[in-house]
Design an enzyme around this catalytic site. Structure first.
Site, short mmCIF file in Angstrom:
data_model
loop_
_atom_site.label_atom_id
_atom_site.label_comp_id
_atom_site.label_asym_id
_atom_site.label_seq_id
_atom_site.Cartn_x
_atom_site.Cartn_y
_atom_site.Cartn_z
CG ASP A 66 -0.30 -0.05 2.54
OD1 ASP A 66 0.71 -0.76 2.69
OD2 ASP A 66 -0.77 0.64 3.48
CD GLU A 128 4.17 0.34 6.80
OE1 GLU A 128 4.99 0.59 7.70
OE2 GLU A 128 3.78 1.21 6.00
CD GLU A 129 2.89 4.01 4.19
OE1 GLU A 129 2.94 4.61 5.28
OE2 GLU A 129 3.85 3.95 3.40
CG HIS A 350 4.69 9.12 3.65
ND1 HIS A 350 4.19 8.92 4.92
CD2 HIS A 350 5.07 7.90 3.22
CE1 HIS A 350 4.28 7.64 5.24
NE2 HIS A 350 4.82 7.01 4.23
#
Ligand SMILES: [Zn+2]
Length: 378
Positions: A66, A128-129, A350
């Site tokens: 992800d 995960e994020e 990000h």
């Protein structure tokens, strides 16, 4: 391969199944069987596969599939289309962390060709994020197996340095339930915002204590456990004593620091100071603090087998501690010692115009080639 993976919009709020099915079919093409471990709704999955001997634990290469959202970010390239420019690959997930997953997958033909002495496991997770949620299901499936991985390399972006530690990350939610009243009659109401503010002020006090008195670990930036409140919502109008206030905060403890005493201090404030006063006005009022997600810190010893192995493969001296959380804390807690080593820099993760330098991918490829040489039959 990176181009293919980045083209799947696997923002955590979306399903990752299209990517997972692509990887499954790809592995299938080389005769490698995949195991999918789905989430509750069946809309997302972890993929786990073993290349080489099936009857023993080997070395796991692990990544999440992800990515974080592109919402409100000013991109100069198409985020879900890999663009090569100035010896860099641009795209969402290029550094965090589809380039690693892609490099691993690109070497599958080599892995299956060699006669592996020690198996290589592939683990690709979801969510995960948003708190290392997905991998927990995979870990519980692997936990009881005699042939579960012996150690794990997580390819989060470290510029191919060997990361052996990171802080934990706990996200918490607090809901204050007060009592509405006309704002001229404050004594008949219970002001939820004010109660929340007192708890937030205590959080800040604890944060200052950590900053000023430690414990400290100079390998981290900043070198102490941190606490911050990041979201707050409350009230309806200025002339109404607010009934509801909610806020979210996070605690990032150093390895070895227990967050329970901090939570206990908040509960003590709520139960022994705030609630008696609130309930004297209105018995139904309440303060609820709940943990929304918790990912343990990583603290792999410098002399651990996995650290020594990664150091030898990377050819770099020394190890680092990283400023971000990973699934490594969960793997390690489940008896699979882990380190972090992957291409690209967290500085680009990000953000808009996320990229990975091509030479990082080349170094990752060389690292993995050396790993393959090491686990192959002579
Ligand atoms: Zn990541």
């Amino acid at each position: 391969m990176a181009k293919r993976l980045i083209a799947f919009d696997t923002t955590s709020r979306n399903s990752n199944l299209a990517l997972i099915e692509f990887v499954r079919d790809y592995l299938d093409g080389y005769g490698v069987k995949s195991e999918l471990v789905f989430d509750e709704g069946g809309g997302k999955a972890n993929l786990y596969a073993t290349i080489g001997p099936q009857d023993q634990g080997g070395i796991m290469l692990s990544g999440h599939t992800d990515v974080v959202p592109i919402d409100d970010q000013d991109w100069h390239t198409e985020p879900f289309q890999l663009i090569e420019k100035d010896d860099r690959l641009y795209g969402r997930g290029s550094s965090d962390m589809k380039s690693f997953v892609a490099t691993v997958l690109s070497l599958v033909p080599v892995l299956v060709q060699r006669n592996l002495r020690t198996p290589v496991h592939l683990s690709f997770s979801y969510d995960e994020e948003v708190g290392c949620l997905g991998v927990r299901r995979l870990i519980s499936v692997l936990a009881g197996r005699p042939n579960r991985p012996r150690l794990c390399i997580i390819g989060e972006p470290t510029m191919m340095q060997v990361g052996i530690g990171h802080k934990g990350k706990h996200t918490l939610h607090c809901r204050v339930h007060g009592h509405e009243a006309h704002s001229s009659l404050v004594h008949q109401g219970v002001n939820a915002i004010e109660a929340a503010a007192e708890i937030i002020a205590r959080l800040k006090e604890i944060a200052r204590r950590k900053r000023d008195h430690g414990p400290f670990d100079p390998d981290f930036e900043p070198p102490y456990s941190t606490i911050h409140t990041g979201l707050i919502q409350g009230g309806t109008a200025l002339n109404i004593v607010p009934r509801e206030c909610t806020f979210d905060f996070e605690i990032r403890p150093l390895p070895g620091e227990d967050i329970e005493p901090m939570i206990a201090e908040l509960r003590d404030l709520a139960e022994n100071r705030l609630l008696p006063e609130m309930r004297a006005v209105q018995p139904g009022t309440d303060i609820v603090i709940e943990e929304r997600s918790s990912a343990p810190a990583l603290n792999t010893p410098a002399d651990a087998e996995v650290t020594q192995l990664a150091a030898a493969l990377s050819g770099l001296n020394g190890t680092i501690k990283v400023p971000f959380g990973t699934e490594g804390g969960l793997f390690s807690a489940a008896g699979i010692p882990s380190i972090i080593c992957g291409p690209g820099s967290i500085d680009q993760a990000h953000k808009p115009d996320e990229f990975v330098a091509l030479d990082q991918i080349a170094r990752c490829e060389a690292f993995l080639q050396r790993l393959i040489d090491r686990v192959s039959q002579r």
